[in-house]
Design a protein around this motif. Structure first.
Motif, PDB file in Angstrom:
ATOM      1  N   GLY A 106       0.803  -1.217   0.000  1.00 43.19           N
ATOM      2  CA  GLY A 106       0.000   0.000   0.000  1.00 43.19           C
ATOM      3  C   GLY A 106       0.833   1.263   0.000  1.00 43.19           C
ATOM      4  N   LEU A 108     -10.603  -2.723   4.787  1.00 45.73           N
ATOM      5  CA  LEU A 108      -9.265  -3.303   4.850  1.00 45.73           C
ATOM      6  C   LEU A 108      -9.317  -4.828   4.796  1.00 45.73           C
ATOM      7  CD1 LEU A 108      -6.224  -2.763   5.243  1.00 45.73           C
ATOM      8  CD2 LEU A 108      -6.610  -2.856   7.715  1.00 45.73           C
ATOM      9  N   ALA A 135      -9.208  -6.708   1.342  1.00 42.24           N
ATOM     10  CA  ALA A 135      -8.076  -6.378   0.466  1.00 42.24           C
ATOM     11  C   ALA A 135      -7.932  -7.369  -0.689  1.00 42.24           C
ATOM     12  CB  ALA A 135      -6.780  -6.320   1.278  1.00 42.24           C
ATOM     13  N   TYR A 158      -1.835  -0.723   3.899  1.00 43.13           N
ATOM     14  CA  TYR A 158      -2.882  -1.715   4.156  1.00 43.13           C
ATOM     15  C   TYR A 158      -2.865  -2.011   5.661  1.00 43.13           C
ATOM     16  CZ  TYR A 158      -3.343  -3.133  -0.843  1.00 43.13           C
ATOM     17  OH  TYR A 158      -3.561  -3.185  -2.208  1.00 43.13           O
TER      18      TYR A 158
END
Length: 344
Positions: free
Chosen positions: A71, A321, A324, A125
Motif C-alpha cells: 500500500g 481493509l 483487500a 494496508y
C-alpha cells in the motif's frame, strides 16, 4: 493494530489479515493513522512476482522481504511524532510522498537507493504507518478518500506528461485511459497542459465520462482498425503516446506517431515483452521514455493542481481493509473507471 500482509509470491491467498504491533515513529518520523489507501498495480505485481522473485523482486537489490504490508497511496492523520519532529504536527491531515531516496533534487526517483513504501517499507494496508515527517504533505482535498487516489498514479502520470513536454498545440494518445494512471493522464494532459487527448478504452460506454475528464475523442482498443481511427479523428499522426498497456498496443502506438513523435510508457498490463522493428524507431525519429513515479517538486506541482480543481479524483469503488483480497481481484477487472480505495 490490524494490517494486511503479503506472506509470499502468489495469488490473493497470500494476503493475510493479521494483528501486529503499531510501529513507533523513529527520529524524524511521524505516526500516521491511516484513513484511506488506494490500490495500485505495483503491490499486485509485487505479490504475483511480475517484477521477479528473490533479489529481483523490489526496488532495492535485496528484493522484497516477507511478510510485507503493501500500500503506497496513503492519507491519514498524524497522531504521534518521533524525536526532532514538532508536536504541532499532531492532528494534521496528510498525504504521503511514496518513497525515500538520497537522490539529489530532480533525481530522487532514479536514485539507486530509492525505497518504496509498501515494498521496502510496510505500507498503508494497515491502521497505522510510520513515515518521515518531511515526506508528509498537506492533503489537497477535504476528504481522505479523495486525496488518497493521486500519490503513485498521479505522480507517475504527472511525470509522464512533463517528460514528453506536452504542449497545447499537440495531440496525445492515452492508452488504458479508464485506469488509475490513464484517467489522470487524460486530465493532466488536457486540463493542466492544454493538449488534445485521444483516450483509448475497452468499453465505449465510458465515452461520456472520459470526455468529462478532458478527452476530445474516445476510441476502443477492441477495434480492428484502431490505428486508422486514431489518425482519422486527429486528421493525421499524433505527437505523443502515453502508454500503460505495453505489448497489446505497442505496434499501434508506433504506427500512429508522427515523425519526431514521443512514446512514454509506465506500465505493461497488456504484455511485458514485445517485438520492435528498429527501422520504425530510427526512420520516424521516435523518442522513447521509460517512466515511473517522479520528483518531489513534481509531487508539489501536482498537489497544487489538485487543490485548484484542475485534476479531480476518480474513484470506482471502496472496500474495507479486510476485503483487500477482494479489492485486488476487482482491481484487475476491465471496464472500471478510476481508483479502488481501501478504508481501514
Amino acid at each position: 493494530m490490524k494490517a494486511v500482509q503479503v506472506t509470499g509470491y502468489g495469488d490473493v491467498d497470500m494476503l493475510e489479515v493479521v494483528d501486529i504491533v503499531i510501529p513507533p515513529p523513529r527520529k524524524g518520523e511521524v505516526l500516521v493513522k491511516v484513513k484511506a489507501c488506494a490500490i495500485n498495480n505495483t503491490e499486485i505485481w509485487m505479490r504475483e512476482g511480475a517484477y521477479g522473485t528473490e533479489e529481483k523482486s523490489g526496488w532495492r537489490p535485496e528484493g522484497v522481504q516477507f511478510p510485507r504490508v503493501p500500500g503506497s497511496d496513503i492519507t491519514g492523520e498524524i497522531v504521534e511524532v518521533g524525536a526532532d519532529v514538532s508536536e504541532t504536527l499532531v492532528g494534521k491531515s496528510v498525504v504521503l510522498f511514496p518513497f525515500t531516496s538520497s537522490g539529489t533534487e530532480g533525481s530522487e526517483h532514479i536514485s539507486d537507493d530509492m525505497s518504496f513504501i509498501g515494498s521496502e517499507y510496510d505500507g498503508g494496508y494497515a491502521e497505522y504507518v510510520a513515515w518521515p515527517a518531511e515526506l508528509c504533505y498537506d492533503m489537497p482535498l477535504s476528504t481522505y478518500e479523495e486525496s488518497a487516489v493521486f500519490s503513485v498514479s498521479g505522480l507517475t502520470a504527472w511525470h509522464m506528461v512533463e517528460q514528453i513536454q506536452a504542449q497545447p498545440s499537440e495531440t496525445i494518445v492515452v492508452t488504458g485511459a479508464n485506469g488509475g494512471v490513464g484517467s489522470l493522464n487524460v486530465q493532466i494532459a488536457s486540463k493542466v497542459f492544454g493538449s488534445k487527448v485521444i483516450a483509448i478504452v475497452g468499453d465505449l460506454a465510458l465515452e461520456e465520462k472520459m470526455k468529462e475528464l478532458g478527452a476530445t475523442h474516445v476510441l476502443s482498443y477492441r477495434s480492428a482498425n484502431l490505428a486508422e481511427e486514431i489518425v482519422e479523428v486527429n486528421g493525421g499522426p499524433v505527437d505523443s503516446v502515453l502508454d500503460v498497456v505495453g505489448d497489446a498496443l505497442f505496434e499501434t502506438s508506433l504506427e500512429v506517431l508522427k515523425k519526431g513523435g514521443k512514446f512514454c510508457i509506465s506500465g505493461s498490463a497488456g504484455g511485458q515483452k514485445t517485438q520492435l522493428d528498429f527501422r520504425t524507431l530510427y526512420l520516424k525519429h521516435i523518442t522513447f521514455y521509460g517512466s515511473v513515479l517522479g520528483t518531489r517538486e513534481e509531487f508539489k506541482r501536482m498537489l497544487g493542481a489538485i487543490s485548484e480543481g484542475k485534476i479531480k479524483p476518480v474513484i470506482d469503488r471502496t472496500f474495507s481493509l479486510e476485503q483487500a483480497g477482494e479489492a485486488q481481484t476487482y482491481f484487475k477487472h476491465s471496464g472500471k473507471l478510476g481508483k479502488i480505495v481501501l478504508l481501514p
